[in-house]
Motif scaffolding. Structure first.
Motif, PDB file in Angstrom:
ATOM      1  N   PRO A   1      43.639 -22.103  42.660  1.00 34.71           N
ATOM      2  CA  PRO A   1      42.464 -22.737  42.049  1.00 34.71           C
ATOM      3  C   PRO A   1      41.373 -22.959  43.093  1.00 34.71           C
ATOM      4  CG  PRO A   1      44.493 -23.907  41.488  1.00 34.71           C
ATOM      5  CD  PRO A   1      44.843 -22.927  42.553  1.00 34.71           C
ATOM      6  N   GLN A   2      40.133 -22.920  42.647  1.00 32.82           N
ATOM      7  CA  GLN A   2      39.018 -23.202  43.548  1.00 32.82           C
ATOM      8  C   GLN A   2      39.167 -24.604  44.120  1.00 32.82           C
ATOM      9  OE1 GLN A   2      35.163 -23.003  41.737  1.00 32.82           O
ATOM     10  NE2 GLN A   2      34.113 -22.719  43.673  1.00 32.82           N
ATOM     11  N   GLY A   3      38.836 -24.742  45.414  1.00 34.78           N
ATOM     12  CA  GLY A   3      38.965 -26.040  46.053  1.00 34.78           C
ATOM     13  C   GLY A   3      40.349 -26.341  46.563  1.00 34.78           C
ATOM     14  N   SER A   4      41.209 -25.317  46.611  1.00 37.47           N
ATOM     15  CA  SER A   4      42.549 -25.497  47.170  1.00 37.47           C
ATOM     16  C   SER A   4      42.494 -25.496  48.693  1.00 37.47           C
ATOM     17  CB  SER A   4      43.490 -24.409  46.648  1.00 37.47           C
ATOM     18  OG  SER A   4      43.786 -24.608  45.277  1.00 37.47           O
ATOM     19  N   TYR A   5      43.631 -25.740  49.321  1.00 40.03           N
ATOM     20  CA  TYR A   5      43.667 -25.936  50.766  1.00 40.03           C
ATOM     21  C   TYR A   5      44.767 -25.091  51.413  1.00 40.03           C
ATOM     22  CZ  TYR A   5      40.745 -29.960  49.742  1.00 40.03           C
ATOM     23  OH  TYR A   5      39.717 -30.768  49.302  1.00 40.03           O
ATOM     24  N   ALA A   6      44.578 -24.843  52.699  1.00 37.63           N
ATOM     25  CA  ALA A   6      45.602 -24.190  53.513  1.00 37.63           C
ATOM     26  C   ALA A   6      45.871 -25.042  54.740  1.00 37.63           C
ATOM     27  CB  ALA A   6      45.152 -22.794  53.941  1.00 37.63           C
ATOM     28  N   VAL A   7      47.144 -25.211  55.047  1.00 36.90           N
ATOM     29  CA  VAL A   7      47.574 -25.886  56.277  1.00 36.90           C
ATOM     30  C   VAL A   7      48.211 -24.828  57.157  1.00 36.90           C
ATOM     31  CG1 VAL A   7      49.128 -27.612  57.274  1.00 36.90           C
ATOM     32  CG2 VAL A   7      47.957 -28.089  55.103  1.00 36.90           C
ATOM     33  N   LEU A   8      47.676 -24.649  58.353  1.00 38.41           N
ATOM     34  CA  LEU A   8      48.159 -23.595  59.247  1.00 38.41           C
ATOM     35  C   LEU A   8      48.469 -24.158  60.623  1.00 38.41           C
ATOM     36  CD1 LEU A   8      48.523 -20.514  60.005  1.00 38.41           C
ATOM     37  CD2 LEU A   8      46.109 -20.580  60.702  1.00 38.41           C
ATOM     38  N   SER A   9      49.681 -23.907  61.098  1.00 40.84           N
ATOM     39  CA  SER A   9      49.973 -24.103  62.518  1.00 40.84           C
ATOM     40  C   SER A   9      50.359 -22.748  63.092  1.00 40.84           C
ATOM     41  CB  SER A   9      51.090 -25.121  62.737  1.00 40.84           C
ATOM     42  OG  SER A   9      52.338 -24.602  62.313  1.00 40.84           O
ATOM     43  N   HIS A  10      50.063 -22.559  64.367  1.00 42.40           N
ATOM     44  CA  HIS A  10      50.328 -21.253  64.972  1.00 42.40           C
ATOM     45  C   HIS A  10      50.504 -21.405  66.479  1.00 42.40           C
ATOM     46  CE1 HIS A  10      50.187 -17.020  65.896  1.00 42.40           C
ATOM     47  NE2 HIS A  10      49.920 -16.691  64.645  1.00 42.40           N
ATOM     48  N   VAL A  11      51.574 -20.816  66.991  1.00 43.89           N
ATOM     49  CA  VAL A  11      51.808 -20.814  68.434  1.00 43.89           C
ATOM     50  C   VAL A  11      50.721 -19.985  69.116  1.00 43.89           C
ATOM     51  CG1 VAL A  11      53.368 -19.977  70.228  1.00 43.89           C
ATOM     52  CG2 VAL A  11      54.273 -21.217  68.262  1.00 43.89           C
TER      53      VAL A  11
END
Length: 273
Positions: free
Chosen positions: A177-187
């Protein structure tokens, strides 16, 4: 451990990234002998990488709580979830505002184990799917999404094991859906380069592709998304909450890093325009 379980543990000869990660963050009580061997090598020869894995986990829990409380996210999706680990993402999401959680992992053993542990939790769902085949992933998310309610997809200790995470995120985002989110961690290879070289070598010796990336390369994974403050930062610098972090770390007997400590992991939360 039962005798049959012991035989299965010894019979598995290929390490798997999610099960090795379980060794780094929760002592690998559900991992196989080969995973324990890889995890112990990483702890002994690349200890700063273990600290990064733990910091990434704490960042993930802070980010999930923040999005459920402040942005009214209704569904949290942990991509490449691995084994359940206390404190679990679904517990944080539910306590923060009653959000549901969908765990997705491609490993059959992890999926079976996860379903068994979460059987009595009505607001939690588990799907076996491969992130590099996005259609089943998109379908699983769509089945649980509600119109107009934002979804949060989480990639924690996952993107560094994908050869092209930006393509994966782009494909999955088409169904959000529009306005959704992503949580990203990365080495990242920006700091502790020698340690990351050792970790890369250990993983690859055991048939696991591992791709530490620079900050610009990690930022590219979220290209087209709007970063929330404070942006792409060391994982332990993203909206730190010392009291909550201490409580979560205590569950696994982790040592919290000092703010000035260099951690070889970035974290970011972004919004889909």
């Amino acid at each position: 451990m039962s005798r049959s379980r012991s035989r299965r543990v010894s019979a598995v000869r290929q390490a798997q990234s999610g099960r090795v990660h379980d060794v780094l963050i929760s002592a690998g009580k559900d991992s196989y002998t080969v995973d324990l061997a890889v995890g112990k090598k990483l702890i002994m020869q690349a200890n700063a990488y273990q600290a990064a894995a733990q910091s990434a986990r704490l960042f993930l829990l802070r980010a999930v709580r923040s999005l459920v409380v402040e942005e009214r996210v209704g569904l949290v999706v942990e991509l490449g979830s691995g084994y359940p680990c206390e404190p679990n993402v679904h517990a944080v999401a539910d306590a923060a505002g009653g959000a549901r959680t969908l765990y997705i992992d491609n490993n059959a053993t992890v999926s079976t184990h996860g379903r068994a542990l979460l059987l009595d939790t009505a607001r939690v769902h588990f799907t076996q799917a491969d992130l590099t085949d996005p259609d089943p992933v998109v379908a699983a998310i769509a089945e649980l999404s509600e119109p107009g309610v934002p979804v949060c997809i989480c990639l924690s200790a996952v993107a560094e094991f994908l050869p092209d995470p930006a393509t994966v995120v782009k494909a999955i985002s088409t169904g959000l859906p529009q306005g959704s989110y992503a949580v990203l961690s990365h080495v990242t290879s920006d700091v502790h380069r020698t340690v990351l070289s050792r970790a890369t070598k250990i993983y690859r010796e055991h048939g696991i592709g591992f791709h530490p990336r620079t900050r610009p390369e990690i930022a590219e994974i979220l290209s087209g998304w709007d970063l929330l403050s404070p942006g792409l930062v060391p994982a332990h610098h993203w909206r730190p909450d010392p009291a909550t972090d201490r409580a979560h770390a205590a569950a696994q007997r982790w040592m919290l890093p000092e703010p000035e400590t260099e951690i070889c992991c970035y974290g970011a939360v972004a919004k889909l325009p």
